[in-house]
Design a protein around this motif. Structure first.
Motif, PDB file in Angstrom:
ATOM      1  N   TRP A  56       0.853  -1.194   0.000  1.00  0.00           N
ATOM      2  CA  TRP A  56       0.000   0.000   0.000  1.00  0.00           C
ATOM      3  C   TRP A  56       0.881   1.233   0.000  1.00  0.00           C
ATOM      4  N   LYS A  57       0.656   2.078  -0.965  1.00  0.00           N
ATOM      5  CA  LYS A  57       1.461   3.289  -1.138  1.00  0.00           C
ATOM      6  C   LYS A  57       0.708   4.483  -0.550  1.00  0.00           C
ATOM      7  N   ILE A  58       1.305   5.104   0.457  1.00  0.00           N
ATOM      8  CA  ILE A  58       0.705   6.257   1.125  1.00  0.00           C
ATOM      9  C   ILE A  58       1.438   7.515   0.673  1.00  0.00           C
ATOM     10  N   GLU A  59       0.687   8.469   0.116  1.00  0.00           N
ATOM     11  CA  GLU A  59       1.279   9.702  -0.388  1.00  0.00           C
ATOM     12  C   GLU A  59       0.684  10.908   0.348  1.00  0.00           C
ATOM     13  N   PRO A  60       1.528  11.871   0.716  1.00  0.00           N
ATOM     14  CA  PRO A  60       1.025  13.066   1.390  1.00  0.00           C
ATOM     15  C   PRO A  60       0.694  14.172   0.394  1.00  0.00           C
ATOM     16  N   TYR A  61      -0.009  15.203   0.856  1.00  0.00           N
ATOM     17  CA  TYR A  61      -0.134  16.420   0.073  1.00  0.00           C
ATOM     18  C   TYR A  61       1.262  17.033  -0.076  1.00  0.00           C
ATOM     19  N   GLN A  62       1.487  17.716  -1.176  1.00  0.00           N
ATOM     20  CA  GLN A  62       2.806  18.291  -1.421  1.00  0.00           C
ATOM     21  C   GLN A  62       3.238  19.244  -0.312  1.00  0.00           C
ATOM     22  N   ASP A  63       2.259  19.964   0.256  1.00  0.00           N
ATOM     23  CA  ASP A  63       2.581  20.872   1.358  1.00  0.00           C
ATOM     24  C   ASP A  63       2.196  20.269   2.709  1.00  0.00           C
ATOM     25  N   GLY A  64       1.927  18.969   2.719  1.00  0.00           N
ATOM     26  CA  GLY A  64       1.415  18.331   3.922  1.00  0.00           C
ATOM     27  C   GLY A  64       2.312  17.239   4.458  1.00  0.00           C
ATOM     28  N   TRP A  65       3.607  17.484   4.516  1.00  0.00           N
ATOM     29  CA  TRP A  65       4.511  16.539   5.143  1.00  0.00           C
ATOM     30  C   TRP A  65       5.670  17.287   5.790  1.00  0.00           C
ATOM     31  N   THR A  66       6.226  16.679   6.832  1.00  0.00           N
ATOM     32  CA  THR A  66       7.338  17.319   7.532  1.00  0.00           C
ATOM     33  C   THR A  66       8.154  16.256   8.244  1.00  0.00           C
ATOM     34  N   ARG A  67       9.401  16.599   8.502  1.00  0.00           N
ATOM     35  CA  ARG A  67      10.224  15.765   9.382  1.00  0.00           C
ATOM     36  C   ARG A  67      10.859  16.673  10.429  1.00  0.00           C
ATOM     37  N   PHE A  68      11.097  16.121  11.596  1.00  0.00           N
ATOM     38  CA  PHE A  68      11.587  16.935  12.694  1.00  0.00           C
ATOM     39  C   PHE A  68      13.099  17.085  12.632  1.00  0.00           C
ATOM     40  N   GLN A  69      13.580  18.171  13.210  1.00  0.00           N
ATOM     41  CA  GLN A  69      15.011  18.437  13.202  1.00  0.00           C
ATOM     42  C   GLN A  69      15.773  17.455  14.081  1.00  0.00           C
ATOM     43  N   GLN A  70      15.178  17.128  15.249  1.00  0.00           N
ATOM     44  CA  GLN A  70      15.835  16.224  16.184  1.00  0.00           C
ATOM     45  C   GLN A  70      14.817  15.180  16.653  1.00  0.00           C
ATOM     46  N   PRO A  71      14.627  14.158  15.878  1.00  0.00           N
ATOM     47  CA  PRO A  71      13.579  13.188  16.202  1.00  0.00           C
ATOM     48  C   PRO A  71      13.764  12.514  17.555  1.00  0.00           C
ATOM     49  N   TYR A  72      15.015  12.454  18.032  1.00  0.00           N
ATOM     50  CA  TYR A  72      15.265  11.761  19.287  1.00  0.00           C
ATOM     51  C   TYR A  72      14.761  12.547  20.494  1.00  0.00           C
ATOM     52  N   ILE A  73      14.360  13.791  20.300  1.00  0.00           N
ATOM     53  CA  ILE A  73      13.847  14.594  21.411  1.00  0.00           C
ATOM     54  C   ILE A  73      12.384  14.265  21.689  1.00  0.00           C
ATOM     55  N   LEU A  74      11.650  13.890  20.675  1.00  0.00           N
ATOM     56  CA  LEU A  74      10.205  13.780  20.782  1.00  0.00           C
ATOM     57  C   LEU A  74       9.760  12.338  20.970  1.00  0.00           C
ATOM     58  N   THR A  75       9.038  12.086  22.042  1.00  0.00           N
ATOM     59  CA  THR A  75       8.487  10.751  22.267  1.00  0.00           C
ATOM     60  C   THR A  75       6.990  10.773  22.004  1.00  0.00           C
ATOM     61  N   VAL A  76       6.448   9.598  21.719  1.00  0.00           N
ATOM     62  CA  VAL A  76       5.016   9.504  21.436  1.00  0.00           C
ATOM     63  C   VAL A  76       4.405   8.413  22.298  1.00  0.00           C
ATOM     64  N   TYR A  77       3.222   8.694  22.835  1.00  0.00           N
ATOM     65  CA  TYR A  77       2.492   7.723  23.637  1.00  0.00           C
ATOM     66  C   TYR A  77       1.265   7.311  22.838  1.00  0.00           C
ATOM     67  N   TYR A  78       1.235   6.067  22.426  1.00  0.00           N
ATOM     68  CA  TYR A  78       0.179   5.601  21.542  1.00  0.00           C
ATOM     69  C   TYR A  78      -0.547   4.421  22.161  1.00  0.00           C
ATOM     70  N   LYS A  79      -1.646   4.041  21.557  1.00  0.00           N
ATOM     71  CA  LYS A  79      -2.332   2.817  21.962  1.00  0.00           C
ATOM     72  C   LYS A  79      -2.623   1.997  20.715  1.00  0.00           C
ATOM     73  N   SER A  80      -2.615   0.700  20.900  1.00  0.00           N
ATOM     74  CA  SER A  80      -2.798  -0.212  19.781  1.00  0.00           C
ATOM     75  C   SER A  80      -4.253  -0.239  19.341  1.00  0.00           C
ATOM     76  N   ILE A  81      -4.439  -0.565  18.080  1.00  0.00           N
ATOM     77  CA  ILE A  81      -5.773  -0.743  17.521  1.00  0.00           C
ATOM     78  C   ILE A  81      -5.965  -2.231  17.297  1.00  0.00           C
ATOM     79  N   ILE A  82      -6.902  -2.835  18.020  1.00  0.00           N
ATOM     80  CA  ILE A  82      -7.146  -4.260  17.866  1.00  0.00           C
ATOM     81  C   ILE A  82      -7.703  -4.512  16.466  1.00  0.00           C
ATOM     82  N   GLY A  83      -7.075  -5.390  15.756  1.00  0.00           N
ATOM     83  CA  GLY A  83      -7.476  -5.668  14.390  1.00  0.00           C
ATOM     84  C   GLY A  83      -6.311  -5.482  13.442  1.00  0.00           C
TER      85      GLY A  83
END
Length: 592
Positions: free
Chosen positions: A133-160
């Motif tokens: 599956w190929k996921i494409e963003p809007y041309q002005d709708g994507w970014t990457r962070f300068q220092q990814p190791y600074i930012l943590t994410v707290y997520y929850k799983s989706i059953i399925g």
């Protein structure tokens, strides 16, 4: 949770890439640990074969991400437009030159690399058996962070699905705010100058895009409801990717006001249901998930012993009690840690009167036997609390064996008790019949106070593992908190779950009591109540040993948590600070 909550962001794990995801193959790929398998790096990357799914994810000209069908096909095959306009985060493990992901001193959470505002998703057929599956963003709708190791994410799983995760919208917006602060530092150190512009644009429009994502998800949901209304089955409903307006969907059901007896034989199998009323089924589905409901329902067909596992306070006993609402056909048996023989469960022969002294369990068996003889085929249920507090084979062996024989083999289902009669029970002999309509439900915990179940027991039982996320726990306790307060609980729960220090239903009930009595407790607001409950009923479960690398990682995460919420939860922050000092001084942290 079985569905994606409308309004939240999504996310998935990607491999870290040395060349910045610009379409280039990593040099010396065999030595670079990006989280891809060693064989993949050797066979493809090292040979210059660009098969890495994530090599183009932040490419300047045409960024896109490829995801294997096994990871996301469950969602996109029935709903290929489900990700359109959604905010999608990409994260992975912290990596560093020259070898990649560090195996030591890593933090307990994943690190965000960047994000898409998804424009489209399309299947890429590789062969008859494989689809990407190929996921494409809007041309002005994507970014990457300068220092990814600074930012943590707290997520929850989706059953399925094992690939996609769900991330709270407020947490994402807060994360971007923190990234913006870092970007304003004297030496921001961006990977590419254009990344600055992309990040600022993404950050400025994030709130607006979240609203558009919500509208798009609601349109999909409405289309699903219309499709469901035009059909006679609910198959479309159960596969919906989102849950929001489902709560208000009016679907007429035929409810039963009386208990359902054993169902007629089908293919030689008679069903004695553990769940007899629609209201009980809906309660389990609402509190846990449809998957848990399906698992419990299946036990009626497959086994007569149901074992409920899960962290303390997840609601195992409550669920067991709710299965049948007829107290006359239900018995609760607390298992003792000293039980070593069948006498502890069934009773013993009085040497003076030569009568068998029965336990409540034996009396209940006789009661179920009498009902069976009167052609009452309704389910009778015994709940064993703390089933593995002692070894079940010692005291449960007779029941375990006799209950497995076919329904029509009466003689094989009889247990000889001894003595001339059963005291207090009208019976011609001192024996008891294990009714085919009997069902046994056991709750078990897994800690140093309990014993492991043997294959002999496990082979005859069905196991259902119960999990209850903090947000669902609050809903079940009918507690309404601010989003930031909920996030503080969720993030702490994510950090401490491996220490079995969960935010349980008991903690939620205590919080509710405190909130209802703030004045009597001399508390100023909900934060004060939350502070004391987390301190007393969550953090007190934690044990940390000096020299354990996992504890070092946990302390890092807890310090970040304290930085975010310490001004509101001062008692918790002070305790965590004390843990840090104790470990530095070479002292173990043991609460009690």
């Amino acid at each position: 949770m079985s569905f994606i909550t409308i309004g939240n962001a999504l996310g998935c794990t990607i491999n870290s890439h040395r060349r910045g995801w610009d379409g280039s193959i990593c040099k010396n790929a065999e030595t670079w640990n990006c989280s891809a398998k060693q064989q993949f790096r050797t066979d493809y990357c090292q040979q210059g074969d660009p098969r890495c799914y994530h090599i183009h994810i932040f490419e300047e000209g045409n960024p896109y991400c490829l995801i294997d069908d096994l990871g996301i096909g469950w969602l996109l095959e029935p709903y290929p437009e489900a990700l359109n306009n959604q905010i999608l985060l990409f994260w992975g493990k912290r990596f560093q030159e020259p070898r990649g992901i560090s195996d030591i001193n890593t933090r307990p959470k994943d690190y965000v690399f960047g994000a898409y505002r998804v424009r489209s998703v399309s299947p890429q057929k590789i062969n008859e058996f494989k689809t990407l599956w190929k996921i494409e963003p809007y041309q002005d709708g994507w970014t990457r962070f300068q220092q990814p190791y600074i930012l943590t994410v707290y997520y929850k799983s989706i059953i399925g699905g094992v690939y996609l995760k769900e991330v709270n919208r407020v947490a994402v917006e807060n994360m971007f705010e923190k990234a913006a602060e870092q970007a304003r530092s004297p030496h921001p150190n961006w990977h590419n100058p254009k990344d600055v512009e992309r990040f600022e644009y993404f950050h400025a429009h994030l709130h607006e895009w979240f609203e558009l994502a919500r509208e798009n998800a609601q349109r999909i949901e409405q289309n699903m409801v219309r499709t469901y209304s035009s059909r006679t089955t609910s198959s479309v409903l159960t596969r919906s990717p989102f849950v929001d307006s489902l709560k208000n969907l009016d679907v007429k059901k035929t409810t039963q006001s009386v208990a359902t007896p054993a169902k007629p034989a089908k293919n030689g199998v008679v069903i004695y249901p553990l769940l007899e009323k629609e209201s009980a089924k809906e309660k389990i589905k609402k509190c846990y998930s449809k998957e848990v409901l399906d698992a419990v329902m299946a036990v009626s067909l497959t086994r007569n012993i149901l074992i409920l596992t899960g962290h303390p306070g997840v609601g195992k006993s409550t669920l067991a009690i709710d299965l049948l609402d007829d107290s006359e056909r239900k018995l609760i048996v607390p298992v003792g840690s000293t039980w070593r023989s069948r006498e502890d469960l069934l009773g013993y022969v009085n040497p003076i009167s030569n009568e068998f002294e029965p336990t409540d369990f034996t009396k209940f068996l006789s009661k179920a036997d009498a009902a069976w003889r009167k052609n009452d085929k309704r389910t009778y249920m015994v709940i064993f609390e703390e089933f593995n507090l002692s070894q079940p084979e010692y005291w449960f062996g007779d029941i375990l064996v006799r209950s497995q024989y076919p329904d029509d083999q009466d003689k094989l289902r009889i247990i000889e008790l001894g003595g001339k009669s059963i005291r207090g029970v009208t019976s011609a002999a001192s024996k008891v019949f294990v009714s085919p309509a009997l069902r046994f439900v056991a709750t078990v915990n897994n800690d140093h106070t309990t014993l492991s179940l043997s294959p002999r027991v496990l082979d005859r039982a069905s196991i259902v593992d119960l999990t209850l996320e903090p947000r669902a726990t609050l809903v079940r306790a009918e507690l309404k908190l601010d989003e930031q307060q909920i996030m503080s609980i969720e993030e702490l729960d994510a950090l401490l779950k491996y220490k079995n220090a969960m935010f349980s239903l008991r903690a939620a009930d205590s919080l509710k009591r405190c909130l209802n009595n703030l004045e009597e407790l001399n508390m100023n607001n909900a934060w004060d109540a939350l502070d004391i409950v987390l301190l007393q009923q969550v953090l007190t479960k934690v044990r940390l040993m000096v020299g354990d690398p996992a504890n070092d990682n946990l302390i890092q995460g807890l310090e970040d948590w304290s930085e975010n919420y310490g001004k509101y939860l001062r008692k918790c922050a002070n305790l965590i600070n004390g843990w840090t000092e104790a470990l530095k001084d070479g002292r173990d942290v043991i609460q009690a």
